[in-house]
Design an enzyme around this catalytic site. Structure first.
Site, PDB file in Angstrom:
ATOM      1  N   GLY A   1       0.824  -1.260  -0.101  1.00  0.00           N
ATOM      2  CA  GLY A   1       0.084  -0.033   0.008  1.00  0.00           C
ATOM      3  C   GLY A   1       0.768   1.271  -0.024  1.00  0.00           C
ATOM      4  CB  SER A   2      -0.042   4.621   1.282  1.00  0.00           C
ATOM      5  OG  SER A   2      -1.132   4.782   0.675  1.00  0.00           O
TER       6      SER A   2
END
Length: 602
Positions: free
Chosen positions: A327-328
């Site tokens: 993810g981020s």
């Protein structure tokens, strides 16, 4: 002068004749004595000698070797072997010894009544001793009797493994025919559950099965020796004759793990899993300058000292062997890559509007952040803006950065089943893949791989190899980013931990922290779930000169919170704070320095 012939006297002749007779008679007497003794031993005492031979015979047996210890970086034991005893049964010998005793009674011309009475008393005594042994060893009543009856010719069967020497001595005192003892070593793990996934465990034969015990089996195991012993008529060893070959002990394994940090990380991760009602969790602590793994913990855990109801899913080292979409947490790498390649400048502005169409795919932000600076892209964790940045870079260049950071390849840490993760080749990218890779989808990695990648930001652009073994420096380090870019991105990542950022809970009193959150939807058979998440936080401290990298991943928190900044960031904060204290790292927050200076002794 006339010589007269010499003539022997009668006395001289008698002297030599007497000597010859004496020698002849003496030798004849010796021969008679020897023949008599031989006849006595082979005829009259034949049975006695046979019985003595049956009672005592020489045998060669194996001598177990000591397995090497596993220690943490400070010499504290994580795995140690202690001497124990194993009890084994020779059913054939048990039967033959009883039959031999019975034959002796018959040859002694004992009456049938006397033999029957002896047999009755023998069976009662034997049964009582076996019952006592079963009770001492915790065996089901009648189990040994059944073993003797089912297979009376069996020459080897374990009755108990790895019991303490005191208990073995009690069993040995019963003097049961055909019951023998082996010295072995039992593996003991002083930290129990805390380092279970990392260290692993051995089987009953002291052979490594999982974890570092398995990986370093050839290094840890010793070479068995042999010795010559005397056994009595019951098959038990009564004396050592000589050592044929001395056992060679295994070598000790010195890990990079710090037991204090390992315990701290284990405790905080366990609390987080309980509070968030999560499925599982994993955490890695790295030395930012050497790549040494200072802690590697997982939840749930097992106790390798008992191993009751053991399932493979419980002893799996998720931090090393399982992968997830990060993810981020990869966004800082996208920004660093674009800066290094001069595809963006630190002064660039990005229009987000909350949504960005890429092909037939819509990239969305949680909120409409409007216009963002490059720093705010990380601070607010904008998917839209980071996708725009990624699309400015040529696919080959963008892929090259991820590849240099170790995504898609094994970290080669020396652990059984370590994951390589996956990174799609840029030749197969479409514009959608290039955008989604920018915010951590379409690739996967282990917690260890993600932590390793963060060393490139922590050590001014230098990526480190990772190791479970203690070392002073990393000979395989390589540069991925320029020092200027790494420092710039670290400064941007500090804003993530501010009140306006996504991870205020990650702050550590007295220290500047740089990090990034990740809240990742889990992929399933029907696509990405809106209810199941990976909550992730990756960070480093002190941000001015990072010494440690910590990555926390919590799988499927279900208590209400699921954002990485709310679930994993607090764990990071507590573990990082404790680890910095353990390592003696000085604070780098300016407002704390005067307080510390006043406490110094002149």
């Amino acid at each position: 002068m006339i010589d007269f012939p010499y003539k022997k006297t009668t006395l001289e002749e008698g002297d030599f004749s007497g000597r010859r007779k004496f020698v002849f008679l003496f030798m004849a007497a010796c021969v008679v004595i020897l023949l008599g003794r031989a006849f006595d031993l082979q005829v009259w005492h034949k049975q006695f000698l046979k019985d003595q031979a049956d009672k005592n015979h020489i045998d060669d047996v194996s001598v177990s070797a000591y397995r090497g210890m596993i220690r943490d970086r400070n010499g504290e034991p994580l795995a140690i072997s202690t001497p124990v005893q194993s009890v084994k049964l020779n059913a054939k010998l048990h039967r033959e010894l009883a039959e031999t005793q019975l034959d002796k009674l018959k040859k002694q011309k004992k009456s049938d009544q006397e033999i029957a009475e002896w047999l009755r008393l023998y069976n009662i005594d034997n049964a009582n001793k076996i019952a006592q042994m079963e009770k001492l060893l915790g065996l089901p009543a009648g189990k040994v009797k059944k073993m003797l009856e089912d297979d009376p010719n069996r020459q080897f069967a374990y009755l108990a493994r790895m019991i303490n020497p005191e208990l073995a001595a009690q069993v040995k005192a019963l003097k049961i025919a055909g019951v023998d003892f082996d010295r072995e070593f039992k593996r003991f793990y002083p930290t129990g559950e805390i380092a279970a996934h990392l260290v692993g465990f051995t089987d009953l034969n002291d052979v490594g099965q999982v974890g570092l015990e398995a990986e370093y089996e050839q290094y840890l195991k010793g070479i068995p020796g042999r010795k010559r012993v005397i056994r009595d008529g019951k098959g038990q060893i009564i004396d050592d004759v000589e050592s044929i070959k001395e056992p060679v002990s295994g070598k000790d394994l010195n890990l990079s793990i710090d037991q204090r940090i390992q315990y701290l990380a284990y405790r905080e991760l366990q609390i987080a899993v309980d509070e968030n009602k999560a499925k599982s969790a994993a955490l890695i602590v790295l030395d930012a300058k050497t790549g040494e793994i200072l802690a590697a913990v997982n939840q749930p855990s097992i106790n390798p000292n008992t191993r009751k109801n053991l399932k493979e899913i419980l002893y799996r080292n998720r931090a090393v062997t399982e992968v997830f979409e990060p993810g981020s947490t990869v966004k800082p790498f996208v920004v660093a890559s674009a800066l290094d390649g001069h595809y963006v400048k630190s002064t660039d502005i990005f229009e987000t509007h909350g949504v960005f169409k890429v092909g037939n795919h819509l990239v969305k932000d949680v909120h409409n952040y409007g216009t963002l600076t490059l720093t705010e892209v990380l601070k607010k964790s904008s998917n839209v803006a980071v996708s725009q940045i990624a699309l400015k870079m040529p696919p080959e260049y963008f892929w090259g950065t991820y590849n240099k950071l170790g995504f898609g390849s094994s970290p080669n840490v020396g652990f059984p089943g370590e994951a390589s993760g996956s990174l799609l080749d840029y030749h197969r990218w479409h514009i959608v893949e290039q955008a989604t890779l920018a915010y951590g989808y379409a690739l996967n990695a282990s917690v260890l791989q993600l932590a390793r990648a963060y060393t490139a930001l922590a050590d001014d652009g230098v990526l480190h190899s990772v190791s479970f073994l203690k070392r002073d420096e990393d000979d395989d380090a390589k540069r991925v980013f320029t020092a200027k870019t790494a420092k710039q991105v670290r400064a941007m990542m500090e804003t993530v931990v501010s009140k306006e950022g996504t991870a205020y809970e990650a702050r550590v009193d007295g220290y500047k922290v740089a990090g990034k959150t990740g809240t990742v939807k889990k992929a399933g058979h029907g696509g990405y779930s809106e209810k199941r998440y990976f909550s992730v936080f990756a960070g480093l401290a002190p941000a001015s000169d990072p010494k440690l990298v910590v990555v926390v991943m919590v799988d499927e928190p279900t208590a209400g919170k699921y954002y990485g900044g709310l679930v994993s960031a607090p764990v990071f904060s507590k573990v990082m704070a404790g680890a910095l204290r353990v390592m003696g790292v000085a604070p780098d927050q300016e407002d704390t320095m005067p307080v510390l200076l006043t406490q110094r002794v002149p």
